[in-house]
Design a protein around this motif. Structure first.
Motif, PDB file in Angstrom:
ATOM      1  N   ASP A  70      -0.109  17.967 -45.382  1.00  0.00           N
ATOM      2  CA  ASP A  70       0.163  17.107 -46.540  1.00  0.00           C
ATOM      3  C   ASP A  70      -0.612  15.797 -46.385  1.00  0.00           C
ATOM      4  O   ASP A  70      -0.499  15.137 -45.345  1.00  0.00           O
ATOM      5  N   PRO A  71      -1.420  15.417 -47.383  1.00  0.00           N
ATOM      6  CA  PRO A  71      -2.215  14.183 -47.264  1.00  0.00           C
ATOM      7  C   PRO A  71      -1.375  12.945 -46.992  1.00  0.00           C
ATOM      8  O   PRO A  71      -1.882  11.967 -46.429  1.00  0.00           O
ATOM      9  N   ARG A  72      -0.112  12.964 -47.372  1.00  0.00           N
ATOM     10  CA  ARG A  72       0.761  11.830 -47.067  1.00  0.00           C
ATOM     11  C   ARG A  72       1.040  11.732 -45.575  1.00  0.00           C
ATOM     12  O   ARG A  72       1.389  10.654 -45.068  1.00  0.00           O
ATOM     13  N   LEU A  73       0.891  12.847 -44.857  1.00  0.00           N
ATOM     14  CA  LEU A  73       1.121  12.870 -43.415  1.00  0.00           C
ATOM     15  C   LEU A  73      -0.183  12.775 -42.622  1.00  0.00           C
ATOM     16  O   LEU A  73      -0.169  12.314 -41.473  1.00  0.00           O
ATOM     17  N   GLY A  74      -1.284  13.226 -43.221  1.00  0.00           N
ATOM     18  CA  GLY A  74      -2.557  13.149 -42.507  1.00  0.00           C
ATOM     19  C   GLY A  74      -3.418  14.365 -42.730  1.00  0.00           C
ATOM     20  O   GLY A  74      -3.521  14.882 -43.835  1.00  0.00           O
ATOM     21  N   ASP A  75      -4.018  14.848 -41.642  1.00  0.00           N
ATOM     22  CA  ASP A  75      -4.960  15.957 -41.746  1.00  0.00           C
ATOM     23  C   ASP A  75      -4.876  16.824 -40.494  1.00  0.00           C
ATOM     24  O   ASP A  75      -3.999  16.631 -39.639  1.00  0.00           O
ATOM     25  N   ASP A  76      -5.803  17.765 -40.394  1.00  0.00           N
ATOM     26  CA  ASP A  76      -5.800  18.676 -39.246  1.00  0.00           C
ATOM     27  C   ASP A  76      -5.911  17.929 -37.925  1.00  0.00           C
ATOM     28  O   ASP A  76      -5.279  18.311 -36.925  1.00  0.00           O
ATOM     29  N   ALA A  77      -6.710  16.901 -37.893  1.00  0.00           N
ATOM     30  CA  ALA A  77      -6.879  16.143 -36.651  1.00  0.00           C
ATOM     31  C   ALA A  77      -5.560  15.503 -36.230  1.00  0.00           C
ATOM     32  O   ALA A  77      -5.237  15.431 -35.036  1.00  0.00           O
ATOM     33  N   ASP A  78      -4.776  15.039 -37.199  1.00  0.00           N
ATOM     34  CA  ASP A  78      -3.478  14.449 -36.882  1.00  0.00           C
ATOM     35  C   ASP A  78      -2.522  15.502 -36.331  1.00  0.00           C
ATOM     36  O   ASP A  78      -1.758  15.242 -35.398  1.00  0.00           O
ATOM     37  N   PHE A  79      -2.578  16.703 -36.922  1.00  0.00           N
ATOM     38  CA  PHE A  79      -1.746  17.779 -36.398  1.00  0.00           C
ATOM     39  C   PHE A  79      -2.150  18.108 -34.963  1.00  0.00           C
ATOM     40  O   PHE A  79      -1.290  18.295 -34.088  1.00  0.00           O
TER      41      PHE A  79
END
Length: 416
Positions: A70-79
């Motif tokens: 979810d863009p509100r949470l971030g992106d693949d790198a954040d995961f």
């Protein structure tokens, strides 16, 4: 079989609420959880159970892209940062898979959706929620999609899936999906949200490892509130049957229910609820904030979940001081659980029972533990054989061997 699940205690977080992302714009908020992983480890958790993290329209259960954070949470790198930080601390990740329904903006052929009629607007919805469009689980492409999603995130570092609204999906669908996913990820664990009905049959027919134990959840708090331990004993008998089919996910709070500290009519009984949770069979989960005695009432209205899905501060030291005694109580009881991992498979029966007092014996192949509960206004001396048992924990200090007297509104745990 996933041997690790027998030792698991989940800390359950709803990321969109926890990070303050629910009504925010795009941002890199998922790594906010990294600053709380040591807190989870110190609590005694061995895994992080996440609510929805995939691209969605509002609350996360209206998914529009299962392959995108979810863009509100971030992106693949954040995961990847979160997964790596969790892995470094020995924490497993359990993801929330919403595969019964999707948001209106989900892009797929019309054949993927359940129908109520022939018209283009005749898509079935989930339990009257117009924003949640039901998928057609007889459509082979839907099965292919779910298998791809499961495989994708398990490959990226997840250890399992909580399957949202599993009860609304034909059990044969999960069986077909797992027959394809398990060979790729034999160590993965799958639990399904099932609220009512025949838990044993659903586990048998679906091939899932686990279901959510709502029946026990209800019996814990209402047995305490109503001073009716007969309800709890009845639910534990049913729970024993479920344990023969799988290891249910047990809890006294989650993202969909009023918080325990609000639900209980007597705050002295929080420890009783936790003592049951951590001494009966299954896989326990602690919902974020419950370990700090957070309060929150779930309401049936727009925004009615906000109070039970709050934002957390930047770091643990910013939490209010009143909650730390409850955190330390969780630490102690989770410690009992972790030192007696055989409890995951234990069967529990009442060996002494009145409306206000219960002695619950949890037994394994060669182990025994007894949880004593008293919600009456006078002390109770339980008539049980405790000669071989040692006091493991209690709500009041004590150093006697095999102590069987429990003060008014008190509890204790005896074990080998």
């Amino acid at each position: 079989m996933q041997g690790w699940i027998e030792h698991a205690v989940w800390w359950h977080v709803y990321p969109l609420g926890f990070s303050g992302a629910l009504r925010a714009g795009p941002g890199h908020r998922l790594p906010h959880l990294i600053d709380w992983l040591d807190y989870a480890v110190e609590l005694g958790a061995s895994g992080l159970q996440l609510g929805p993290i995939f691209a969605a329209e509002t609350h996360g259960y209206d998914t529009v892209d299962h392959f995108t954070v979810d863009p509100r949470l971030g992106d693949d790198a954040d995961f990847d940062k979160l997964a790596g930080a969790a892995r470094d601390r020995g924490l497993r990740l359990l993801l929330d898979g919403v595969f019964n329904h999707v948001g209106r903006g989900f892009q797929a052929p019309e054949s993927w959706f359940r129908r109520t009629g022939p018209g283009s607007a005749d898509r079935a919805v989930f339990e009257g929620h117009d924003s949640l469009v039901a998928l057609d689980h007889d459509e082979p492409e839907v099965l292919d999609h779910v298998v791809r999603v499961m495989d994708h995130w398990l490959t990226r570092g997840a250890s399992g899936w909580r399957l949202d609204a599993a009860y609304a999906v034909p059990p044969r669908f999960w069986r077909a999906a797992l027959e394809r996913v398990r060979p790729l990820h034999p160590d993965a664990w799958f639990t399904g949200e099932v609220i009512h009905g025949d838990y044993v049959a659903y586990l048998r027919d679906s091939g899932l490892d686990s279901i959510t134990q709502y029946e026990l959840w209800k019996a814990i708090w209402s047995g305490l509130n109503d001073r009716n331990f007969f309800e709890l004993a009845w639910a534990l008998d049913r729970h024993n049957d479920v344990l023969g089919a799988g290891l249910p996910l047990t809890f006294v709070g989650n993202h969909d229910v009023t918080r325990l500290a609000t639900r209980l009519t007597d705050e002295r009984h929080v420890g009783h609820a936790l003592a049951v949770l951590f001494t009966v069979g299954g896989v326990p989960s602690v919902y974020y904030g419950d370990e700090q005695a957070f309060r929150g009432l779930k309401e049936d209205r727009a925004g009615g979940d906000d109070a039970i899905r709050p934002a957390f501060p930047d770091r643990p030291e910013s939490l209010a001081p009143f909650g730390w005694p409850t955190y330390r109580l969780h630490q102690r009881l989770i410690g009992v659980r972790r030192r007696h991992s055989w409890l995951a498979h234990a069967r529990t029966r009442a060996i002494h029972l009145t409306n206000t007092a219960a002695a619950l014996e949890s037994a394994g192949a060669a182990d025994r533990l007894v949880t004593l509960l008293n919600v009456g206004d006078a002390a109770v001396d339980f008539p049980i054989d405790a000669a071989e048992l040692t006091l493991l924990d209690a709500d009041t200090p004590g150093d006697g061997r095999g102590r069987t007297t429990v003060p008014a509104h008190g509890w204790s745990i005896l074990g080998t």
